[in-house]
Motif scaffolding. Sequence first.
Motif, PDB file in Angstrom:
ATOM      1  N   LYS A 150       0.867  -1.174   0.000  1.00  0.00           N
ATOM      2  CA  LYS A 150       0.000   0.000   0.000  1.00  0.00           C
ATOM      3  C   LYS A 150       0.903   1.222   0.000  1.00  0.00           C
ATOM      4  O   LYS A 150       2.101   1.120   0.266  1.00  0.00           O
ATOM      5  N   PHE A 151       0.342   2.362  -0.307  1.00  0.00           N
ATOM      6  CA  PHE A 151       1.127   3.577  -0.486  1.00  0.00           C
ATOM      7  C   PHE A 151       0.552   4.690   0.373  1.00  0.00           C
ATOM      8  O   PHE A 151      -0.656   4.871   0.456  1.00  0.00           O
ATOM      9  N   LYS A 152       1.445   5.438   1.000  1.00  0.00           N
ATOM     10  CA  LYS A 152       1.034   6.550   1.867  1.00  0.00           C
ATOM     11  C   LYS A 152       1.755   7.809   1.405  1.00  0.00           C
ATOM     12  O   LYS A 152       2.981   7.827   1.295  1.00  0.00           O
ATOM     13  N   CYS A 153       0.959   8.834   1.130  1.00  0.00           N
ATOM     14  CA  CYS A 153       1.496  10.124   0.671  1.00  0.00           C
ATOM     15  C   CYS A 153       0.882  11.240   1.504  1.00  0.00           C
ATOM     16  O   CYS A 153      -0.023  11.011   2.299  1.00  0.00           O
ATOM     17  N   ASN A 154       1.359  12.447   1.254  1.00  0.00           N
ATOM     18  CA  ASN A 154       0.874  13.593   2.018  1.00  0.00           C
ATOM     19  C   ASN A 154      -0.558  13.991   1.650  1.00  0.00           C
ATOM     20  O   ASN A 154      -1.174  14.769   2.351  1.00  0.00           O
ATOM     21  N   ASN A 155      -1.078  13.461   0.552  1.00  0.00           N
ATOM     22  CA  ASN A 155      -2.477  13.715   0.229  1.00  0.00           C
ATOM     23  C   ASN A 155      -3.080  12.526  -0.517  1.00  0.00           C
ATOM     24  O   ASN A 155      -2.381  11.774  -1.182  1.00  0.00           O
ATOM     25  N   GLU A 156      -4.370  12.379  -0.369  1.00  0.00           N
ATOM     26  CA  GLU A 156      -5.070  11.229  -0.914  1.00  0.00           C
ATOM     27  C   GLU A 156      -5.042  11.181  -2.437  1.00  0.00           C
ATOM     28  O   GLU A 156      -4.990  10.107  -3.034  1.00  0.00           O
ATOM     29  N   SER A 157      -5.063  12.343  -3.090  1.00  0.00           N
ATOM     30  CA  SER A 157      -5.052  12.358  -4.555  1.00  0.00           C
ATOM     31  C   SER A 157      -3.727  11.806  -5.103  1.00  0.00           C
ATOM     32  O   SER A 157      -3.711  11.171  -6.158  1.00  0.00           O
ATOM     33  N   LEU A 158      -2.648  12.022  -4.390  1.00  0.00           N
ATOM     34  CA  LEU A 158      -1.357  11.474  -4.809  1.00  0.00           C
ATOM     35  C   LEU A 158      -1.343   9.952  -4.641  1.00  0.00           C
ATOM     36  O   LEU A 158      -0.836   9.235  -5.504  1.00  0.00           O
ATOM     37  N   GLU A 159      -1.935   9.465  -3.575  1.00  0.00           N
ATOM     38  CA  GLU A 159      -2.062   8.020  -3.383  1.00  0.00           C
ATOM     39  C   GLU A 159      -2.894   7.416  -4.518  1.00  0.00           C
ATOM     40  O   GLU A 159      -2.543   6.359  -5.049  1.00  0.00           O
ATOM     41  N   GLN A 160      -3.974   8.084  -4.896  1.00  0.00           N
ATOM     42  CA  GLN A 160      -4.833   7.607  -5.985  1.00  0.00           C
ATOM     43  C   GLN A 160      -4.064   7.611  -7.306  1.00  0.00           C
ATOM     44  O   GLN A 160      -4.225   6.698  -8.117  1.00  0.00           O
ATOM     45  N   LYS A 161      -3.227   8.602  -7.521  1.00  0.00           N
ATOM     46  CA  LYS A 161      -2.405   8.680  -8.743  1.00  0.00           C
ATOM     47  C   LYS A 161      -1.470   7.464  -8.839  1.00  0.00           C
ATOM     48  O   LYS A 161      -1.280   6.903  -9.915  1.00  0.00           O
ATOM     49  N   ILE A 162      -0.905   7.042  -7.725  1.00  0.00           N
ATOM     50  CA  ILE A 162      -0.027   5.864  -7.702  1.00  0.00           C
ATOM     51  C   ILE A 162      -0.827   4.620  -8.093  1.00  0.00           C
ATOM     52  O   ILE A 162      -0.398   3.821  -8.929  1.00  0.00           O
ATOM     53  N   ILE A 163      -1.999   4.462  -7.498  1.00  0.00           N
ATOM     54  CA  ILE A 163      -2.850   3.311  -7.804  1.00  0.00           C
ATOM     55  C   ILE A 163      -3.244   3.306  -9.282  1.00  0.00           C
ATOM     56  O   ILE A 163      -3.168   2.272  -9.949  1.00  0.00           O
ATOM     57  N   GLU A 164      -3.619   4.462  -9.804  1.00  0.00           N
ATOM     58  CA  GLU A 164      -3.980   4.580 -11.213  1.00  0.00           C
ATOM     59  C   GLU A 164      -2.783   4.269 -12.116  1.00  0.00           C
ATOM     60  O   GLU A 164      -2.935   3.644 -13.168  1.00  0.00           O
ATOM     61  N   SER A 165      -1.604   4.683 -11.713  1.00  0.00           N
ATOM     62  CA  SER A 165      -0.401   4.412 -12.502  1.00  0.00           C
ATOM     63  C   SER A 165      -0.106   2.914 -12.567  1.00  0.00           C
ATOM     64  O   SER A 165       0.350   2.407 -13.598  1.00  0.00           O
ATOM     65  N   ILE A 166      -0.340   2.206 -11.492  1.00  0.00           N
ATOM     66  CA  ILE A 166      -0.130   0.754 -11.482  1.00  0.00           C
ATOM     67  C   ILE A 166      -1.179   0.069 -12.347  1.00  0.00           C
ATOM     68  O   ILE A 166      -0.875  -0.854 -13.097  1.00  0.00           O
ATOM     69  N   ASN A 167      -2.411   0.521 -12.271  1.00  0.00           N
ATOM     70  CA  ASN A 167      -3.499  -0.094 -13.036  1.00  0.00           C
ATOM     71  C   ASN A 167      -3.545   0.313 -14.501  1.00  0.00           C
ATOM     72  O   ASN A 167      -4.299  -0.264 -15.269  1.00  0.00           O
ATOM     73  N   PHE A 168      -2.744   1.279 -14.897  1.00  0.00           N
ATOM     74  CA  PHE A 168      -2.744   1.802 -16.269  1.00  0.00           C
ATOM     75  C   PHE A 168      -2.376   0.729 -17.268  1.00  0.00           C
ATOM     76  O   PHE A 168      -1.496  -0.054 -17.098  1.00  0.00           O
TER      77      PHE A 168
END
Length: 94
Positions: A76-94
Motif C-alpha cells: 500500500k502507499f502513503k502520501c501527504n495527500n489522498e489524490s497522490l495516493e490515488q495517482k499511484i494506484i492509477e499508474s499501477i493499473n494503467f
Amino acid sequence: MNSIYLNFDQTITRITGNKYGSIIYNEQIKPNIKDNEMNEIVFPENIKAIGISFVRGMMSEEMIKYGKQGLFEHFKFKCNNESLEQKIIESINF
C-alpha cells in the motif's frame, strides 16, 4: 505492517522516470520488503507529484511477481495527500 520510508533530497517535489523509480526500488524498497507482511511505502511530505513512469519503474518487479491486482495484497502507499495516493494506484493499473 511493515513501513518503508522513502528518502529524497528535500528540494525535490516531483519524481519521474522509469529508471529513477527502479533505482529507488532497488536501493530503498527491495532490501526492506517483508514477504509475510503488508508493506506500506511512505513518501515524504516534500513529494507533491509522481509521474506514471516513476511508479512503473518502482513497482515493475513486484508487478511481474504478483500481477497488478496481487500487488495491492502486498503493498500500500502513503502520501501527504489522498489524490497522490490515488495517482499511484492509477499508474499501477494503467
